[in-house]
Design an enzyme around this catalytic site. Sequence first.
Site, PDB file in Angstrom:
ATOM      1  N   GLU A   1       5.443   1.104  -2.052  1.00  0.00           N
ATOM      2  CA  GLU A   1       4.084   0.545  -1.944  1.00  0.00           C
ATOM      3  C   GLU A   1       3.134   1.653  -2.363  1.00  0.00           C
ATOM      4  O   GLU A   1       2.995   2.661  -1.672  1.00  0.00           O
ATOM      5  CB  GLU A   1       3.775   0.053  -0.533  1.00  0.00           C
ATOM      6  CG  GLU A   1       2.429  -0.680  -0.505  1.00  0.00           C
ATOM      7  CD  GLU A   1       2.018  -1.187   0.859  1.00  0.00           C
ATOM      8  OE1 GLU A   1       2.602  -0.758   1.860  1.00  0.00           O
ATOM      9  OE2 GLU A   1       1.085  -2.013   0.928  1.00  0.00           O
TER      10      GLU A   1
ATOM     11  N   ASP B   1       5.351  -5.505   7.630  1.00  0.00           N
ATOM     12  CA  ASP B   1       4.448  -4.383   7.317  1.00  0.00           C
ATOM     13  C   ASP B   1       4.377  -3.434   8.525  1.00  0.00           C
ATOM     14  O   ASP B   1       3.343  -2.823   8.789  1.00  0.00           O
ATOM     15  CB  ASP B   1       3.052  -4.880   6.920  1.00  0.00           C
ATOM     16  CG  ASP B   1       2.238  -3.817   6.166  1.00  0.00           C
ATOM     17  OD1 ASP B   1       2.806  -2.775   5.769  1.00  0.00           O
ATOM     18  OD2 ASP B   1       1.023  -4.030   6.000  1.00  0.00           O
TER      19      ASP B   1
HETATM   20 FE    FE Z   1      -0.282  -2.123   2.083  1.00  0.00          FE
END
Ligand code: FE
Length: 380
Positions: free
Chosen positions: A130, A273
Amino acid sequence: MSLLIINAKVISPGQELPGAAVLVEGSRIARVYAAGESLPAASETYDAGGKMLMPGFIDPHCHGGMGYEATSDDSRAVRIIAEAKLKEGVTSFCPTTLTLPEEKLAASMRNIEAYRRNPSGSKVLGTHLEGPYINPACTGAQNPAYLRQADLAEVLRLHAISPVALISYAIEMPGSLEFTRALADTGIKASCGHTNATYAQFKAGMELGLSRLTHFCNQMTKLHHREIGLVGAGLYEDTVSIEMICDKIHLSPDMIRLAFKVKPIEKILLISDAMEATGLPDGDYQLGGLAVVVADGAARLASDGALAGSTLKCNTALQNIVEVTGLPLPELVKTTSWNHACDLGISDLGKIEAGFVADLALLDEQFQVAAVFVDGQRRK
Ligand code: FE
């Protein structure tokens, strides 16, 4: 070695079988038996007690948990995170990095690879990078100090250390279209995130193979009636998969309902996440070196209050979408595993059917995880 799981309510994409049994031979599902069918002998029998037996969850976006980040210098970190993921019913995941210098990413990949080759908890399907090729206007909790232009050579150097499954980057940045074109030949999945691209810019990426949005709605162009942005693209484009953080903080219940109403459910990917505070109490933490405060389970940057990952567990995410959408479990369970497998090009994960890998999670009516099987072996 064979294992017979009896008295299970099997919930797999498109089907619900109460009182079923599942025969596992080695690491694979050999056969599913409906209630009343005569059962074979097996070297081991496990009584599921009527609980829900689902395909083990896949989490392609997880930064950490139990006080550790996947990018930690501590070589134990990935193992600790991976073992904790079992408690959520997660049988495979993508450790997810952050916007960091290449040396730091390379060190993380070495730690991830060491665990991937010798797993004791959830398996690693590959790393999710990411960043660092994101838009400086949409960093969220990514460290702006290490942003840089998309660089396929860098990705391939990291990929040589440990497989990269997917990369989240901003399609509107200089060099990103060429990067997308080149990425198509590598087998690494492209996902657009931390981006203020217009719908047209995203469409240009789609023509080159971009078909995925990272943490949908968060750190991306909002829907405006004269520019539908990436939120509009995610809702409108049936071929685009969207990651959703269904903690009811990153996405309101109304947004979750809207997405499930509009999107083909096969294109919805539940993710955690999760950051390092996952599994631990509220308090002071960090994400990629940035100070984070967790209060009432919501992780926010100490500096500006931007959301900084989540403390969401995948079993809770499923429970949340059951409550919020009211859709039947055999539909919703697609979003926890099968859709991920399809998205990553894996054909033998995510269903409880003969021939599939015996990655299984047993959940009670409150969605608490009672048992987890990885490659046919009980690991929780
Ligand atoms: Fe992010």
